[in-house]
Design an enzyme around this catalytic site. Structure first.
Site, short mmCIF file in Angstrom:
data_model
loop_
_atom_site.label_atom_id
_atom_site.label_comp_id
_atom_site.label_asym_id
_atom_site.label_seq_id
_atom_site.Cartn_x
_atom_site.Cartn_y
_atom_site.Cartn_z
N LEU A 145 0.86 -1.17 0.00
CA LEU A 145 0.00 0.00 0.00
C LEU A 145 0.90 1.23 0.00
O LEU A 145 1.97 1.22 0.61
CB LEU A 145 -0.90 0.03 1.25
CG LEU A 145 -1.96 -1.06 1.37
CD1 LEU A 145 -2.70 -0.93 2.71
CD2 LEU A 145 -2.96 -1.00 0.22
N ASP A 146 0.47 2.29 -0.68
CA ASP A 146 1.25 3.52 -0.67
C ASP A 146 1.37 4.06 0.76
O ASP A 146 0.54 3.74 1.62
CB ASP A 146 0.58 4.59 -1.55
CG ASP A 146 0.52 4.17 -3.01
OD1 ASP A 146 1.38 3.38 -3.42
OD2 ASP A 146 -0.40 4.62 -3.71
N LYS A 147 2.37 4.88 1.00
CA LYS A 147 2.63 5.42 2.33
C LYS A 147 1.38 6.00 2.98
O LYS A 147 1.09 5.74 4.15
CB LYS A 147 3.72 6.49 2.24
CG LYS A 147 3.99 7.22 3.55
CD LYS A 147 5.03 8.32 3.38
CE LYS A 147 5.23 9.11 4.67
NZ LYS A 147 6.21 10.20 4.50
N THR A 149 -1.82 5.57 2.03
CA THR A 149 -3.04 4.77 1.88
C THR A 149 -3.15 3.86 3.09
O THR A 149 -2.16 3.27 3.52
CB THR A 149 -2.98 3.93 0.59
OG1 THR A 149 -2.94 4.80 -0.54
CG2 THR A 149 -4.20 3.03 0.47
N ARG A 264 -5.24 5.44 -8.06
CA ARG A 264 -4.99 6.89 -8.14
C ARG A 264 -4.84 7.34 -9.60
O ARG A 264 -5.39 8.37 -10.02
CB ARG A 264 -3.75 7.24 -7.33
CG ARG A 264 -3.88 6.89 -5.85
CD ARG A 264 -2.54 6.90 -5.12
NE ARG A 264 -1.99 8.25 -5.05
CZ ARG A 264 -0.78 8.51 -4.55
NH1 ARG A 264 0.00 7.51 -4.13
NH2 ARG A 264 -0.34 9.75 -4.50
#
Length: 339
Positions: A145-147, A149, A264
């Site tokens: 997961l992105d930082k 998210t 995104r």
């Protein structure tokens, strides 16, 4: 730690030619729990010989009656520093651990983030008991997961789990569902009029977005929809609720693939970027409260991985995990809805 022998010798039996890494994965005893990714790493590091010659290319074809030898070095302690970072553990057993990742936490060490990551926290919590991985900075990591998210992540604690989960994610049998707050209110007429080539409408007003994704040509930190090349990427979404006369919408997203920044990029592609997204949207400039004041205290993308479904690597039972919206996301919805 298992007492793993230093070397194994095999002779390829009858049958069609196959890749070296696949052949070795199938030949090694199951109780060693050696994943194909680890076998591939050992090949690249020179631990495998074919007919007495060192082979470092995993996709090398092997044929019947050829002799293979693989040497398996003893596991070494990871260089990753264990750190006492609180974890929201949803489930844990001998094979896997499922966590609800908070915003601001990077998943694994990398350039500029060598400490303070989820992996550092997991090493502290579990010790060095993680599956091998081609990248020593990502032990046990099968998806990310992105930082900024939030939401559910599963991490492999054994090679068996790594092998099983990697296959489940690559074949799309593992299911992930996200909630996102986006700019505007996508409707069938508003999206059809844009004549987007990589957009379809399914029953129950579910939208399917499927343009390929690749590196942005001018910004290496970003990804973008590319006309040629790139990697296949498919996101499905449904509008769950609209706010403020369609200026904002809460949507549910289903991932069919797992490309970096996929949701995104895809939401930006259709003209409805995720609220708060500093990279693909306009950050907090998009977020207005009921009285039209800009909300400035929500400075991350409003994206949450709230549903994870997978098959347990050992029991083979289907498991479903849920995580509600985090507090800041809930407060954001309250602010824009006038609650």
């Amino acid at each position: 730690m298992n007492d793993i022998p230093k070397a194994f010798l095999f002779q390829i039996g009858e049958g069609p030619s196959t890749r070296l890494d696949r052949a070795l994965t199938n030949l090694l005893p199951d109780d060693l729990e050696i994943s194909r990714s680890r076998v591939s790493k050992l090949i690249k590091e020179g631990y495998v010989t074919l007919q007495g010659k060192v082979i470092t290319i995993p996709k090398t074809l092997v044929h019947e009656e050829q002799v293979l030898e693989i040497r398996i070095p003893e596991s070494t302690t990871s260089h990753i520093e264990p750190e006492n970072i609180p974890l929201d553990i949803v489930h844990e057993d001998a094979e896997i651990i499922v966590v609800n990742k908070p915003a601001g936490l990077v998943v694994h060490p990398g350039a500029g983030n060598y400490t303070g990551t989820l992996v550092n926290a997991l090493v502290y919590h579990c010790g060095q008991n993680f599956s091998g991985n081609q990248d020593q900075n990502r032990p046990g990591i099968v998806h990310r997961l992105d930082k900024d998210t939030t939401g559910l992540m599963v991490v492999a604690k054994t090679d068996r789990a790594m092998h099983s989960l990697t296959k489940q994610f690559s074949t799309r049998s593992a299911k992930r569902v996200y909630m996102a707050l986006i700019k505007g209110g996508p409707t069938i007429p508003s999206l059809l009029v844009r004549n987007l080539k990589s957009l379809e409408i399914e029953p129950e007003e579910i939208f399917r977005i499927f343009p390929n994704i690749g590196r942005h040509p001018n910004n290496r930190k970003k990804f973008s929809v590319v006309p040629t090349g790139g990697k296949k990427a498919t996101t499905r979404f449904k509008v769950m609720k609209m706010f403020q006369e369609r200026s904002l919408s809460l949507v549910k997203c289903w991932l069919e693939t797992g490309r970096t920044h996929q949701i995104r990029v895809h939401m930006d592609y259709i003209g409805h970027p995720i609220i708060g997204d500093q990279l693909y949207g306009q950050g907090q400039q998009n977020i207005h409260s009921e009285n039209n004041k800009i909300i400035t205290n929500f400075t991350r993308q409003a994206l949450h991985a709230g549903h994870l479904e997978l098959m347990h690597p050992m029991t083979r039972k289907q498991m479903v995990f849920e995580a509600g919206l985090p507090e800041d996301f809930q407060q954001l919805i309250t602010s824009i809805s006038g609650g």
